[in-house]
Design an enzyme around this catalytic site. Structure first.
Site, PDB file in Angstrom:
ATOM      1  N   HIS A 178      48.636 -81.060   5.388  1.00 48.69           N
ATOM      2  CA  HIS A 178      48.456 -80.240   4.182  1.00 48.69           C
ATOM      3  C   HIS A 178      49.773 -80.164   3.404  1.00 48.69           C
ATOM      4  O   HIS A 178      49.789 -80.273   2.173  1.00 48.69           O
ATOM      5  CB  HIS A 178      48.056 -78.805   4.553  1.00 48.69           C
ATOM      6  CG  HIS A 178      46.710 -78.662   5.202  1.00 48.69           C
ATOM      7  ND1 HIS A 178      46.521 -77.989   6.382  1.00 48.69           N
ATOM      8  CD2 HIS A 178      45.480 -79.090   4.829  1.00 48.69           C
ATOM      9  CE1 HIS A 178      45.242 -77.999   6.708  1.00 48.69           C
ATOM     10  NE2 HIS A 178      44.577 -78.672   5.791  1.00 48.69           N
ATOM     11  N   ARG A 181      41.873 -88.499   4.545  1.00 48.93           N
ATOM     12  CA  ARG A 181      42.684 -89.097   5.603  1.00 48.93           C
ATOM     13  C   ARG A 181      42.134 -90.456   6.013  1.00 48.93           C
ATOM     14  O   ARG A 181      42.855 -91.403   6.245  1.00 48.93           O
ATOM     15  CB  ARG A 181      42.712 -88.183   6.833  1.00 48.93           C
ATOM     16  CG  ARG A 181      43.471 -86.906   6.633  1.00 48.93           C
ATOM     17  CD  ARG A 181      43.096 -85.888   7.653  1.00 48.93           C
ATOM     18  NE  ARG A 181      41.679 -85.564   7.555  1.00 48.93           N
ATOM     19  CZ  ARG A 181      41.077 -84.572   8.191  1.00 48.93           C
ATOM     20  NH1 ARG A 181      41.773 -83.807   9.000  1.00 48.93           N
ATOM     21  NH2 ARG A 181      39.790 -84.340   8.028  1.00 48.93           N
ATOM     22  N   SER A 199      43.373 -79.396  11.319  1.00 52.64           N
ATOM     23  CA  SER A 199      43.570 -78.033  11.822  1.00 52.64           C
ATOM     24  C   SER A 199      42.753 -77.828  13.090  1.00 52.64           C
ATOM     25  O   SER A 199      43.196 -77.164  14.026  1.00 52.64           O
ATOM     26  CB  SER A 199      43.128 -77.014  10.765  1.00 52.64           C
ATOM     27  OG  SER A 199      43.901 -77.132   9.612  1.00 52.64           O
ATOM     28  N   LYS A 224      33.226 -65.249  10.463  1.00 53.52           N
ATOM     29  CA  LYS A 224      34.385 -64.771  11.225  1.00 53.52           C
ATOM     30  C   LYS A 224      34.914 -65.819  12.207  1.00 53.52           C
ATOM     31  O   LYS A 224      35.556 -65.498  13.183  1.00 53.52           O
ATOM     32  CB  LYS A 224      33.979 -63.511  12.010  1.00 53.52           C
ATOM     33  CG  LYS A 224      33.527 -62.354  11.128  1.00 53.52           C
ATOM     34  CD  LYS A 224      34.682 -61.403  10.841  1.00 53.52           C
ATOM     35  CE  LYS A 224      34.254 -60.161  10.123  1.00 53.52           C
ATOM     36  NZ  LYS A 224      34.020 -60.304   8.702  1.00 53.52           N
TER      37      LYS A 224
END
Ligand code: PNS
Length: 175
Positions: free
Chosen positions: A20, A93, A131, A44
């Site tokens: 990023h 990517r 991530s 959540k």
């Protein structure tokens, strides 16, 4: 007078990775202003709170004068129009990213003709970085050194301390 070209770089950034950051630098060199926008998701499932993600990104962007960090909810194109951004930056990517990104870009184009999506490639060193993998590696006690900034690595270690160190007490459990 030339109008400033503002780009929005949206994402979950849970957490921000060096991939990023590579894209933030590349887009900051290309556009007059770059707004890194973290989706305020109501689900959540994120590891880091929105405040933690903002803090990590602000630290990353603090030396880049034309980069700011914010959050958004609702439709991305509405947010982009609202802040006067004419470009959405997305990173690609590998070919595997392309299908999803193409679908999103074309849908966003259908929703707004005022905002154009620009795909950018991070350095090839980061072409396998995500991530999700960073979280998985860190959860399982592996090193993410070189994949995320040191401050993010420290936060990951703190988050997963319970798992990385089985001797550490589990919050809320009376021993
Ligand atoms: O980092 P991510 O999770 O790949 O980012 C995805 C993001 C935040 C760019 C995407 O989910 C998004 O734009 N969400 C906002 C809602 C929206 O506009 N949906 C329609 C997209 S076509």
């Amino acid at each position: 007078m030339k109008t400033k070209r503002r780009a929005v770089y949206p994402g979950s950034f849970d957490p921000v990775t060096n991939g990023h950051i590579d894209l933030i630098h590349r887009s900051a060199a290309l556009f007059d202003e770059v707004v890194v926008a973290i989706l305020r998701n109501t689900d959540k499932t994120a590891l880091f709170t929105i405040e933690e993600r903002v803090a990590m990104l602000e630290q990353v962007a603090r030396k880049l004068r034309n980069v700011s960090v914010t959050t958004f909810d609702g439709l991305l194109v509405d947010f982009a129009e609202h802040i006067g951004a004419s470009v959405i930056v997305r990173g690609i990517r590998a070919v595997s990213d392309y299908e999803y990104e193409l679908q999103m870009a074309l849908m966003n184009r259908r929703l707004s003709s005022k905002v154009e999506t620009v795909f950018m490639m991070p350095a090839e060193t980061y072409s396998y970085l995500s991530s999700r993998l960073v979280k998985e590696i860190s959860l399982l006690g592996g090193s993410v050194n070189g994949l995320v900034p040191p401050a993010v690595e420290r936060r990951l270690i703190r988050k997963f301390k319970r798992v990385a160190d089985p001797a550490a007490p589990i919050a809320g459990r009376s021993l």
